[in-house]
Design an enzyme around this catalytic site. Structure first.
Site, mmCIF file in Angstrom:
data_model
loop_
_atom_site.group_PDB
_atom_site.id
_atom_site.type_symbol
_atom_site.label_atom_id
_atom_site.label_comp_id
_atom_site.label_asym_id
_atom_site.label_seq_id
_atom_site.Cartn_x
_atom_site.Cartn_y
_atom_site.Cartn_z
ATOM 1 N N TRP A 146 0.810 -1.394 0.082
ATOM 2 C CA TRP A 146 -0.152 -0.052 0.030
ATOM 3 C C TRP A 146 0.796 1.186 -0.159
ATOM 4 O O TRP A 146 2.098 1.212 0.718
ATOM 5 C CB TRP A 146 -0.820 -0.016 1.101
ATOM 6 C CG TRP A 146 -1.583 1.477 1.462
ATOM 7 C CD1 TRP A 146 -1.112 2.423 2.579
ATOM 8 C CD2 TRP A 146 -2.620 1.927 1.103
ATOM 9 N NE1 TRP A 146 -1.866 3.318 2.408
ATOM 10 C CE2 TRP A 146 -2.866 3.264 1.617
ATOM 11 C CE3 TRP A 146 -3.634 1.415 0.125
ATOM 12 C CZ2 TRP A 146 -3.794 4.010 1.312
ATOM 13 C CZ3 TRP A 146 -4.856 2.216 -0.050
ATOM 14 C CH2 TRP A 146 -4.793 3.438 0.442
ATOM 15 N N ASP A 149 0.417 9.042 0.832
ATOM 16 C CA ASP A 149 0.909 10.361 0.684
ATOM 17 C C ASP A 149 2.516 10.139 0.128
ATOM 18 O O ASP A 149 3.297 9.485 0.637
ATOM 19 C CB ASP A 149 0.951 11.255 1.830
ATOM 20 C CG ASP A 149 -0.270 11.285 2.694
ATOM 21 O OD1 ASP A 149 -1.231 10.751 2.068
ATOM 22 O OD2 ASP A 149 -0.332 11.844 3.853
ATOM 23 N N GLN A 165 4.146 7.121 2.248
ATOM 24 C CA GLN A 165 3.461 6.443 3.104
ATOM 25 C C GLN A 165 3.216 5.014 2.603
ATOM 26 O O GLN A 165 2.776 4.917 1.666
ATOM 27 C CB GLN A 165 2.214 7.064 3.403
ATOM 28 C CG GLN A 165 2.278 8.087 4.282
ATOM 29 C CD GLN A 165 2.452 8.273 5.699
ATOM 30 O OE1 GLN A 165 1.620 7.666 6.491
ATOM 31 N NE2 GLN A 165 3.797 8.381 6.120
ATOM 32 N N TRP A 173 -4.214 0.090 3.830
ATOM 33 C CA TRP A 173 -3.516 0.947 4.624
ATOM 34 C C TRP A 173 -3.364 0.290 5.849
ATOM 35 O O TRP A 173 -3.944 -0.366 6.409
ATOM 36 C CB TRP A 173 -4.528 2.428 4.881
ATOM 37 C CG TRP A 173 -3.798 3.442 5.841
ATOM 38 C CD1 TRP A 173 -3.036 4.354 5.391
ATOM 39 C CD2 TRP A 173 -3.724 3.535 7.371
ATOM 40 N NE1 TRP A 173 -2.509 5.158 6.132
ATOM 41 C CE2 TRP A 173 -2.777 4.631 7.438
ATOM 42 C CE3 TRP A 173 -4.133 2.836 8.377
ATOM 43 C CZ2 TRP A 173 -2.666 5.121 8.846
ATOM 44 C CZ3 TRP A 173 -4.030 3.256 9.723
ATOM 45 C CH2 TRP A 173 -3.046 4.615 9.878
ATOM 46 N N SER A 206 3.227 11.077 7.677
ATOM 47 C CA SER A 206 3.855 11.987 6.667
ATOM 48 C C SER A 206 4.699 13.109 7.265
ATOM 49 O O SER A 206 4.648 13.375 8.425
ATOM 50 C CB SER A 206 2.672 12.560 5.954
ATOM 51 O OG SER A 206 2.044 11.464 5.135
ATOM 52 N N GLU A 322 -4.767 18.654 6.533
ATOM 53 C CA GLU A 322 -3.404 17.668 6.656
ATOM 54 C C GLU A 322 -2.185 18.208 5.532
ATOM 55 O O GLU A 322 -2.495 18.924 4.452
ATOM 56 C CB GLU A 322 -4.035 16.292 5.989
ATOM 57 C CG GLU A 322 -5.108 15.658 6.960
ATOM 58 C CD GLU A 322 -5.462 14.350 6.438
ATOM 59 O OE1 GLU A 322 -5.710 13.577 7.410
ATOM 60 O OE2 GLU A 322 -5.615 13.943 5.122
#
Ligand code: FRU
Length: 628
Positions: A146, A149, A165, A173, A206, A322
């Site tokens: 996976w 970002d 990420q 995720w 991140s 974010e």
């Protein structure tokens, strides 16, 4: 009750006659392992002379087990892995210590009768040959697992570092690490080993990287210093630092982490962006803090002082801020007029649902960002639905190059790929231009991408009469779904001037200029697979942050059209990049960028131009076959 089951790798079984005693097999084996199962949910895997990997069978729609390499070190970290209970979707490699005589892997929360126990195996290799038909050809993707970002983007010594990420233990995720790829030209990417792994403090969320040219942190002039959020239930979201002295290949985490915690115990406090503010010779860190951005300063990258906050009530409301970034650029290329753009990724808040990137133009005096426009003014960096967490490379001199994550939290976890999930959108160069009193950013694919052009079809100018379609058939023989289209269109008396990108089974993406509504529209309702989430079994709610559960609720939002503003000009230029599962449109020199995923069952291989109410004219049309 404690039971011991002998298991063996396939290779080992082949070399062992069935009648040979277990003990003989065990000791004779280099690759064998035993399972020591205690109760229903705790198992130890004892491995002698470990191979490079224990290949773990994953079933995507089951709950997570916890897998840990036990070394006795307090740094031993559990990884959340969806070990197969009923059937195996794919394998992920779990690395074992090189050169060790034995290794012990502890697995929790995976019942005794799960199929994973029979199917796990040892191996010195892990096959990463592509298995996904939708894997892009010229967009960056992780080899497997996976990705979300882009993180820590930094240019140094001729290399662009793209950290991201990353979950190496499944294609949904979880287990946030920083994966790592490197490129010399923003086009060809080499996959490198993980740069920062999830640890006992938390997930590695991140963040950003800088080149510490003046050795302000004391790790040596030119070291790469990276900042990330460590995220866990135990510690919340806190900012941490790591440095690298080998050009970003390996990192040492700062022994006194964290370097910054929220002064008010804020839950959402993450994604530190650090940059050098030359006029005051200091570092600035921007951290997304719920629905605003907080600004801090430091001389040594370790000790951070709060300066100000920006964003409360600005832009689309309410939305979670974010992944901040902030860049300074000349307006219309005039070096005497420079403005700052504060990039704010929001989720949700996208015009079309889910995640999107907005920006604010203003001034920064080293302490405070002041926005030029009223809070309700919204400027989008991209008008599609698959452009998020966009941040820029540091240390690129005058160029500002951004890299988006090409997906949307609404459905990112369930798109129809499996070996990997998510690509980056094309690297884009950002510039600023003014229109009246307003300043905007133009977004264009980096010029390096022109090196992808392998075959060119130049189509002479033509007129598209009202209601009489013009087809450009078979874009390329052997078209594998990777091409670029450049065109200039004079809209004439047309009310809608557009074209469909069509494949052999009638699936199409409709891209058109709606001249009455003054919109550029991209419609993917008939683009191919659009209902991929509908029959999927919801992942368990234990998914962190509820991200995966959210995907299920929102999946119907995939089949839709997105739109962006169209100027009243009579001529428009469009640059369109197609790559297996994505369409990126850049209108009128990047005034509107629009990035959308599509999943056609066959590559689009035909262009159908049409015009309504009056004719339009295609002044130029170039189609390029793209390949690495
Ligand atoms: C944005 C984001 C960040 C966070 C990361 C976690 O997509 O939510 O805020 O650091 O993803 O993977």
């Amino acid at each position: 009750m404690k039971t011991t089951i002998l298991n063996n790798s396939k290779n080992f079984l082949m070399g062992c006659a069935v009648s040979v005693s277990l003990a003989a097999c065990q000791s004779a084996s280099k690759e064998g392992f035993t399972l020591e199962q205690q109760g229903d949910t705790l198992t130890f895997v004892h491995i002698t002379n470990p191979a490079k990997y224990l290949l773990l069978p994953v079933e995507e729609h089951t709950g997570e087990g916890q897998v840990c390499l036990v070394t006795g070190n307090p740094a031993d970290t559990d990884m959340d892995i969806r070990l197969a209970k009923k059937e195996t979707d794919y394998f992920v490699p779990f690395e074992l210590p090189a050169g060790a005589k034995e290794a012990v892997v502890r697995i929790r929360k995976t019942p005794k009768d799960a199929v994973c126990w029979k199917e796990m195996k040892l191996s010195d290799t892990f096959d990463t040959t592509n298995r996904d038909k939708f894997r892009p050809l010229y967009h960056h993707t992780p080899l497997y697992g996976w990705m979300n970002d882009a993180n820590g983007l930094v240019y140094k010594d001729g290399e662009y570092h793209l950290y991201f990420q990353y979950n190496p233990y499944g294609s949904v995720w979880g287990n946030m690490h920083w994966g790592h790829s490197v490129s010399r030209d923003l086009v060809h990417w080499e996959h490198l080993p993980v740069a920062l792994a999830r640890d006992t403090m938390g997930h590695i969320f991140s963040g950003s990287s800088v080149v510490d040219k003046d050795n302000t942190a004391g790790y040596g002039a030119g070291s790469i210093v990276s900042f990330y959020t460590s995220a866990s239930d135990k510690n919340g979201q806190i900012q941490c630092m790591a440095h690298s002295n080998d050009n970003g290949r390996t990192f040492t985490k700062y022994e006194k982490n964290p370097v910054l915690t929220p002064f008010d115990g804020l839950k959402d406090f993450r994604d530190p962006k650090v940059f050098w503010y030359a006029p005051e010779e200091k570092w600035v860190m921007i951290v997304s803090a719920d629905k605003e951005m907080r600004f801090y300063s430091s001389r040594d990258l370790k000790d951070w002082t709060y300066m100000s906050a920006f964003g409360d009530g600005y832009g689309v409301q309410p939305s979670q801020f974010e992944c901040p970034d902030m860049v300074q650029l000349p307006v219309n290329g005039d070096l005497n007029i420079k403005k700052w753009a504060l990039i704010v990724n929001i989720n949700p808040g996208c015009l079309f649902g889910g995640s999107a990137t907005q920006y604010f133009i203003g001034d920064f005096d080293g302490t405070k960002f002041v926005c030029d426009t009223k809070p309700e003014v919204v400027k989008w960096m991209d008008w599609g639905k698959d452009h998020y967490a966009t941040v820029c490379f540091s240390n690129t001199g005058d160029r500002v190059i951004a890299v988006p994550w090409m997906s949307n939290w609404q459905y990112a976890n369930i798109i129809p790929t499996q070996q990997y999930r998510s690509a980056n959108a094309l690297p884009r160069e950002l510039t600023m231009y003014s229109e009246g009193k307003e300043v905007y950013m133009a977004v264009n694919p980096v010029r390096e991408l022109e090196s992808l052009r392998k075959e060119t079809r130049e189509i002479p100018a033509f007129t598209v009469e009202a209601n009489k379609a013009v087809s450009i058939d078979t874009l390329f023989a052997g078209n594998d779904g990777a091409f670029e289209i450049n065109m200039n269109v004079a809209t004439g008396k047309s009310s809608i001037a557009g074209f469909q990108l069509v494949n052999g089974i009638g699936e199409y993406v409709d891209i058109y200029l709606d001249l009455n509504a003054k919109k550029l529209v991209m419609d993917r309702v008939h683009s191919g697979i659009v209902d991929f989430g509908k029959n999927s079994v919801p992942h368990e709610k234990e998914a962190h942050d509820n991200r995966i559960a959210n995907s299920i609720n929102y999946v119907d939002d995939f089949a839709l059209a997105t739109w962006g503003p169209l100027s009243p000009a009579q001529e428009h230029t469009l640059r369109i990049f197609v790559d297996k599962c994505s369409v990126e449109v850049f209108l009128d020199g990047g005034k509107v960028a629009m990035t959308n995923l599509v999943f056609p069952n066959e590559p689009y291989n035909c262009l159908n131009f049409y015009s309504k109410d009056g004719s339009c004219r295609v002044n130029s049309l170039n189609i390029y076959k793209l390949a690495l």
